[in-house]
Design a protein around this motif. Structure first.
Motif, PDB file in Angstrom:
ATOM      1  N   ARG A  31       0.804  -1.216   0.000  1.00  0.00           N
ATOM      2  CA  ARG A  31       0.000   0.000   0.000  1.00  0.00           C
ATOM      3  C   ARG A  31       0.847   1.281   0.000  1.00  0.00           C
ATOM      4  O   ARG A  31       0.303   2.379  -0.129  1.00  0.00           O
ATOM      5  CB  ARG A  31      -0.929   0.029   1.209  1.00  0.00           C
ATOM      6  N   TYR A  32       2.151   1.102   0.158  1.00  0.00           N
ATOM      7  CA  TYR A  32       3.015   2.260   0.333  1.00  0.00           C
ATOM      8  C   TYR A  32       3.852   2.563  -0.904  1.00  0.00           C
ATOM      9  O   TYR A  32       4.358   1.653  -1.566  1.00  0.00           O
ATOM     10  CB  TYR A  32       3.975   2.031   1.500  1.00  0.00           C
ATOM     11  N   ALA A  33       4.014   3.854  -1.192  1.00  0.00           N
ATOM     12  CA  ALA A  33       5.066   4.283  -2.097  1.00  0.00           C
ATOM     13  C   ALA A  33       6.393   4.142  -1.361  1.00  0.00           C
ATOM     14  O   ALA A  33       6.460   4.377  -0.149  1.00  0.00           O
ATOM     15  CB  ALA A  33       4.858   5.733  -2.500  1.00  0.00           C
ATOM     16  N   MET A  34       7.417   3.755  -2.085  1.00  0.00           N
ATOM     17  CA  MET A  34       8.739   3.581  -1.486  1.00  0.00           C
ATOM     18  C   MET A  34       9.728   4.510  -2.184  1.00  0.00           C
ATOM     19  O   MET A  34       9.700   4.660  -3.410  1.00  0.00           O
ATOM     20  CB  MET A  34       9.204   2.142  -1.625  1.00  0.00           C
ATOM     21  N   GLY A  35      10.565   5.115  -1.393  1.00  0.00           N
ATOM     22  CA  GLY A  35      11.537   6.039  -1.961  1.00  0.00           C
ATOM     23  C   GLY A  35      12.936   5.759  -1.453  1.00  0.00           C
ATOM     24  O   GLY A  35      13.128   5.129  -0.414  1.00  0.00           O
ATOM     25  N   TRP A  36      13.897   6.217  -2.231  1.00  0.00           N
ATOM     26  CA  TRP A  36      15.297   6.229  -1.807  1.00  0.00           C
ATOM     27  C   TRP A  36      15.759   7.684  -1.782  1.00  0.00           C
ATOM     28  O   TRP A  36      15.505   8.439  -2.725  1.00  0.00           O
ATOM     29  CB  TRP A  36      16.177   5.438  -2.764  1.00  0.00           C
ATOM     30  N   PHE A  37      16.429   8.031  -0.713  1.00  0.00           N
ATOM     31  CA  PHE A  37      17.035   9.344  -0.545  1.00  0.00           C
ATOM     32  C   PHE A  37      18.504   9.134  -0.194  1.00  0.00           C
ATOM     33  O   PHE A  37      18.911   8.033   0.182  1.00  0.00           O
ATOM     34  CB  PHE A  37      16.349  10.120   0.589  1.00  0.00           C
ATOM     35  N   ARG A  38      19.283  10.191  -0.293  1.00  0.00           N
ATOM     36  CA  ARG A  38      20.683  10.095   0.101  1.00  0.00           C
ATOM     37  C   ARG A  38      21.130  11.408   0.723  1.00  0.00           C
ATOM     38  O   ARG A  38      20.579  12.463   0.454  1.00  0.00           O
ATOM     39  CB  ARG A  38      21.566   9.739  -1.092  1.00  0.00           C
ATOM     40  N   GLN A  39      22.149  11.286   1.563  1.00  0.00           N
ATOM     41  CA  GLN A  39      22.706  12.468   2.211  1.00  0.00           C
ATOM     42  C   GLN A  39      24.219  12.339   2.241  1.00  0.00           C
ATOM     43  O   GLN A  39      24.763  11.412   2.851  1.00  0.00           O
ATOM     44  CB  GLN A  39      22.156  12.632   3.629  1.00  0.00           C
ATOM     45  N   ALA A  40      24.861  13.281   1.585  1.00  0.00           N
ATOM     46  CA  ALA A  40      26.319  13.356   1.573  1.00  0.00           C
ATOM     47  C   ALA A  40      26.785  14.245   2.726  1.00  0.00           C
ATOM     48  O   ALA A  40      26.027  15.090   3.205  1.00  0.00           O
ATOM     49  CB  ALA A  40      26.804  13.914   0.238  1.00  0.00           C
ATOM     50  N   PRO A  41      28.022  14.075   3.168  1.00  0.00           N
ATOM     51  CA  PRO A  41      28.530  14.894   4.276  1.00  0.00           C
ATOM     52  C   PRO A  41      28.411  16.383   3.978  1.00  0.00           C
ATOM     53  O   PRO A  41      28.797  16.842   2.893  1.00  0.00           O
ATOM     54  CB  PRO A  41      29.997  14.471   4.364  1.00  0.00           C
ATOM     55  N   GLY A  42      27.834  17.111   4.917  1.00  0.00           N
ATOM     56  CA  GLY A  42      27.699  18.547   4.768  1.00  0.00           C
ATOM     57  C   GLY A  42      26.598  19.002   3.846  1.00  0.00           C
ATOM     58  O   GLY A  42      26.469  20.199   3.577  1.00  0.00           O
ATOM     59  N   LYS A  43      25.809  18.058   3.343  1.00  0.00           N
ATOM     60  CA  LYS A  43      24.724  18.408   2.420  1.00  0.00           C
ATOM     61  C   LYS A  43      23.388  17.960   2.983  1.00  0.00           C
ATOM     62  O   LYS A  43      23.310  17.115   3.871  1.00  0.00           O
ATOM     63  CB  LYS A  43      24.966  17.780   1.050  1.00  0.00           C
ATOM     64  N   GLU A  44      22.329  18.530   2.421  1.00  0.00           N
ATOM     65  CA  GLU A  44      20.991  18.139   2.826  1.00  0.00           C
ATOM     66  C   GLU A  44      20.610  16.796   2.187  1.00  0.00           C
ATOM     67  O   GLU A  44      21.148  16.415   1.151  1.00  0.00           O
ATOM     68  CB  GLU A  44      19.983  19.213   2.421  1.00  0.00           C
ATOM     69  N   ARG A  45      19.679  16.127   2.830  1.00  0.00           N
ATOM     70  CA  ARG A  45      19.164  14.895   2.264  1.00  0.00           C
ATOM     71  C   ARG A  45      18.452  15.200   0.948  1.00  0.00           C
ATOM     72  O   ARG A  45      17.689  16.174   0.862  1.00  0.00           O
ATOM     73  CB  ARG A  45      18.209  14.227   3.237  1.00  0.00           C
ATOM     74  N   GLU A  46      18.673  14.375  -0.066  1.00  0.00           N
ATOM     75  CA  GLU A  46      18.068  14.621  -1.365  1.00  0.00           C
ATOM     76  C   GLU A  46      17.384  13.366  -1.906  1.00  0.00           C
ATOM     77  O   GLU A  46      17.786  12.242  -1.612  1.00  0.00           O
ATOM     78  CB  GLU A  46      19.120  15.109  -2.375  1.00  0.00           C
ATOM     79  N   PHE A  47      16.369  13.627  -2.688  1.00  0.00           N
ATOM     80  CA  PHE A  47      15.602  12.569  -3.326  1.00  0.00           C
ATOM     81  C   PHE A  47      16.439  11.870  -4.385  1.00  0.00           C
ATOM     82  O   PHE A  47      17.170  12.515  -5.132  1.00  0.00           O
ATOM     83  CB  PHE A  47      14.351  13.181  -3.956  1.00  0.00           C
TER      84      PHE A  47
END
Length: 122
Positions: A31-47
């Motif tokens: 029932r859920y949409a699933m996503g992957w995000f990533r976060q590099a050092p010193g940066k904001e989390r991104e889609f």
């Protein structure tokens, strides 16, 4: 208690491939949409990528389009991220997330995994 557990991260040379997995428990996964995000050092989390509940629709960030593929197996409660032609700028902690809304904003996801480190060497 809902749990999302990522695996498959590691160290790879530029141009190489990795496959991330995210196993979900204690939720009606299909029932859920699933996503992957990533976060590099010193940066904001991104889609990075999203797949809708049925798997029929997928969305990608421009930076990974054509190199990454998101997929899901509802029978196994698992979502995957196949990453090819990896670049040093792909180095980050990768998180999977589940939500009814989904989308490219983190606000569309209610549940998050703990993350898995991906390091791409040049």
């Amino acid at each position: 208690q809902v749990q999302l557990v990522e695996s498959g991260g590691g160290l790879v040379q530029a141009g190489g491939s990795l496959r991330l997995s995210c196993a979900a428990s204690a939720l009606t996964f299909s029932r859920y949409a699933m996503g992957w995000f990533r976060q590099a050092p010193g940066k904001e989390r991104e889609f990075v990528a999203e797949i809708r509940w049925s798997g029929s629709s997928t969305y990608y960030a421009d930076s990974v389009m054509g190199r990454f593929t998101i997929s899901r197996d509802n029978a196994k409660n698992t979502v995957y991220l196949q990453m090819n032609s990896l670049k040093p700028e792909d180095t980050a902690v990768y998180y999977c997330a589940a939500g009814f809304s989904g989308g490219s904003s983190s606000f569309g996801y209610a549940y998050w995994g703990q993350g898995t480190q991906v390091t791409v060497s040049s």
